[in-house]
Design an enzyme around this catalytic site. Structure first.
Site, PDB file in Angstrom:
ATOM      1  N   LYS A  59       0.825  -1.211   0.000  1.00  0.00           N
ATOM      2  CA  LYS A  59       0.000   0.000   0.000  1.00  0.00           C
ATOM      3  C   LYS A  59       0.858   1.259   0.000  1.00  0.00           C
ATOM      4  O   LYS A  59       0.604   2.196  -0.762  1.00  0.00           O
ATOM      5  CB  LYS A  59      -0.944  -0.010   1.209  1.00  0.00           C
ATOM      6  CG  LYS A  59      -1.944  -1.164   1.194  1.00  0.00           C
ATOM      7  CD  LYS A  59      -2.939  -1.093   2.320  1.00  0.00           C
ATOM      8  CE  LYS A  59      -2.318  -1.315   3.675  1.00  0.00           C
ATOM      9  NZ  LYS A  59      -1.798  -2.693   3.833  1.00  0.00           N
ATOM     10  N   THR A  60       1.876   1.299   0.837  1.00  0.00           N
ATOM     11  CA  THR A  60       2.760   2.466   0.875  1.00  0.00           C
ATOM     12  C   THR A  60       3.495   2.638  -0.441  1.00  0.00           C
ATOM     13  O   THR A  60       3.632   3.750  -0.961  1.00  0.00           O
ATOM     14  CB  THR A  60       3.768   2.333   2.030  1.00  0.00           C
ATOM     15  OG1 THR A  60       3.066   2.178   3.260  1.00  0.00           O
ATOM     16  CG2 THR A  60       4.669   3.549   2.100  1.00  0.00           C
ATOM     17  N   ASP A 107      -1.303   6.768   6.148  1.00  0.00           N
ATOM     18  CA  ASP A 107      -1.288   5.335   6.470  1.00  0.00           C
ATOM     19  C   ASP A 107      -2.170   5.087   7.688  1.00  0.00           C
ATOM     20  O   ASP A 107      -2.299   5.945   8.564  1.00  0.00           O
ATOM     21  CB  ASP A 107       0.146   4.893   6.764  1.00  0.00           C
ATOM     22  CG  ASP A 107       0.300   3.391   6.739  1.00  0.00           C
ATOM     23  OD1 ASP A 107      -0.588   2.703   6.198  1.00  0.00           O
ATOM     24  OD2 ASP A 107       1.321   2.897   7.270  1.00  0.00           O
ATOM     25  N   THR A 158      -5.664  -1.217   7.100  1.00  0.00           N
ATOM     26  CA  THR A 158      -5.723  -2.665   7.260  1.00  0.00           C
ATOM     27  C   THR A 158      -7.087  -3.101   7.768  1.00  0.00           C
ATOM     28  O   THR A 158      -7.368  -4.297   7.848  1.00  0.00           O
ATOM     29  CB  THR A 158      -4.643  -3.135   8.262  1.00  0.00           C
ATOM     30  OG1 THR A 158      -4.809  -2.429   9.502  1.00  0.00           O
ATOM     31  CG2 THR A 158      -3.251  -2.857   7.712  1.00  0.00           C
ATOM     32  N   ARG A 186       6.535  -8.248   2.076  1.00  0.00           N
ATOM     33  CA  ARG A 186       7.366  -7.665   3.132  1.00  0.00           C
ATOM     34  C   ARG A 186       8.125  -8.748   3.879  1.00  0.00           C
ATOM     35  O   ARG A 186       9.337  -8.645   4.117  1.00  0.00           O
ATOM     36  CB  ARG A 186       6.494  -6.870   4.105  1.00  0.00           C
ATOM     37  CG  ARG A 186       7.244  -6.390   5.343  1.00  0.00           C
ATOM     38  CD  ARG A 186       6.317  -5.698   6.323  1.00  0.00           C
ATOM     39  NE  ARG A 186       5.765  -4.497   5.733  1.00  0.00           N
ATOM     40  CZ  ARG A 186       4.749  -3.817   6.255  1.00  0.00           C
ATOM     41  NH1 ARG A 186       4.158  -4.249   7.351  1.00  0.00           N
ATOM     42  NH2 ARG A 186       4.319  -2.726   5.674  1.00  0.00           N
TER      43      ARG A 186
END
Length: 366
Positions: free
Chosen positions: A77-78, A122, A171, A230
């Site tokens: 997402k980032t 975020d 999230t 990640r």
């Protein structure tokens, strides 16, 4: 890809035994981020939708519509927010929901934006409610109302804002109020990655890190990465460290077995040894995952067991169990959530090699 794709670490992030511990580790994560949609691996449908949105905005010479990205931590997402800014040719401002606890915090942030700037927030669901309400008007009309004074003498002063694009990441999209969710022009949900997509992520990252990882080793890392880029990249870095420390270059002079950094390539055995050292098992369960599973299966005979009791048993906060450990165990079918508490499934018994109640012990000979 938030490792190629790291996102901001917070209490909702998955428990990761190979998590970064200092700024240098975070810098490596940042360097592994893809810089464009063409480099971004996976999420094919979302990439196509974003590309259309960005192309239309470029043709019409306007800022892209507001974008909401939802999904579990670590999926990119980032990184996608950064790509939106890069491909739009716009500057990027980074913030987070927990940092915006008052309407004044948001007003200061919005009033400092330059025309066309991309604002990334975020964990947007963790903003203060007063800030959320201010954001409604800002997203729709590029305007906010500043209250001056108190009581009967209070006055509302409108403040025009420069046109901007908000990219929100969450999230827990269910915690967003409907008025806020409805103001996003495009909403995307990121899905967990398939093993072949993770292998492509690992191959790209390995090349950038200067370590050779053959297909068998990439497959082993991918299987332990919980569908999350990640985690895949962090485990890859631990394997790289293992090879650097334990590599014997004197016995691997062949160029076919030497990595790009001059050391030997990572083998499947290296992956097993490195990840076993960090307590990451063959399907990606770590120490805390196994502790929770073991407590439900052995101490509470498969459950049901309440969340608070389970948390006390393993020595963790109930929120950590619920938001960090449970989602993955439920997703792979090892744990069930019922009104009476958590229960273990037959798959959990099989993974721990423990016979179910009333079942003969058949694991000794396996």
């Amino acid at each position: 890809m938030s490792d190629a794709f790291p996102g901001n670490a917070d209490r909702d992030a998955p428990h990761d035994p190979a998590a970064p511990e200092d700024e240098s580790e975070l810098a490596v994560e940042g360097a592994l981020r893809p810089g464009s949609l063409a480099e971004f691996v996976g999420q094919q449908k979302v990439r196509g939708q974003l590309q259309l949105l960005l192309d239309a905005a470029r043709i019409q010479q306007r800022p892209p519509d507001h974008i909401l990205l939802s999904g579990p931590p670590g999926l990119g997402k980032t990184t996608l927010a950064m790509i939106v800014a890069y491909e739009s040719g716009r500057p990027l401002r980074l913030s987070s929901g927990p940092a915006i606890q008052h309407a004044g915090d948001l007003a200061a942030l919005l009033s400092s934006l330059v025309p066309g700037e991309v604002l990334f927030i975020d964990e947007i669901h963790r903003m203060a409610r007063s800030a959320e309400e201010m954001l409604y008007l800002a997203m729709e009309d590029f305007r906010i109302d500043i209250m001056v004074g108190k009581g009967a003498g209070a006055t509302s002063i409108p403040l025009d804002l420069a046109p901007f694009t908000l990219v929100g990441a969450t999230t827990r999209s269910g915690l967003l109020p409907n008025p806020l969710r409805d103001r996003f022009g495009f909403t995307a949900h990121l899905e967990y990655y398939e093993p072949d997509e993770l292998e492509r992520v690992i191959a790209r990252s390995a090349n950038m890190l200067g370590v050779e990882v053959p297909p068998a080793a990439r497959d082993e890392i991918a299987r332990r990465s919980r569908g999350t880029p990640r985690i895949a990249n962090r485990l890859l870095r631990r394997v790289r460290d293992y090879v650097i420390v334990h590599g014997d270059q004197s016995t691997t002079s062949s160029t076919s077995t030497r990595g790009a950094a001059g050391g030997r390539a990572a083998t499947e055995s290296d992956v097993h040894a490195a990840l076993d050292l960090y307590d990451v098992d063959a399907i990606g369960l770590d120490r805390l995952d196994r502790a929770v599973l073991d407590a439900v299966v052995r101490r509470f005979r498969g459950g049901p067991v309440g969340l608070s009791t389970l948390a006390v048993t393993v020595g963790e906060e109930a929120e950590t169990i619920e938001s960090v450990v449970e989602p993955y165990l439920v997703r792979i079918g090892f744990l069930g959530r019922t009104p009476r508490g958590r229960i273990a499934t037959p798959e959990a018994y099989a993974h721990l090699r423990v016979p179910q109640p009333g079942e003969a012990a058949i694991f000794d000979d396996l």
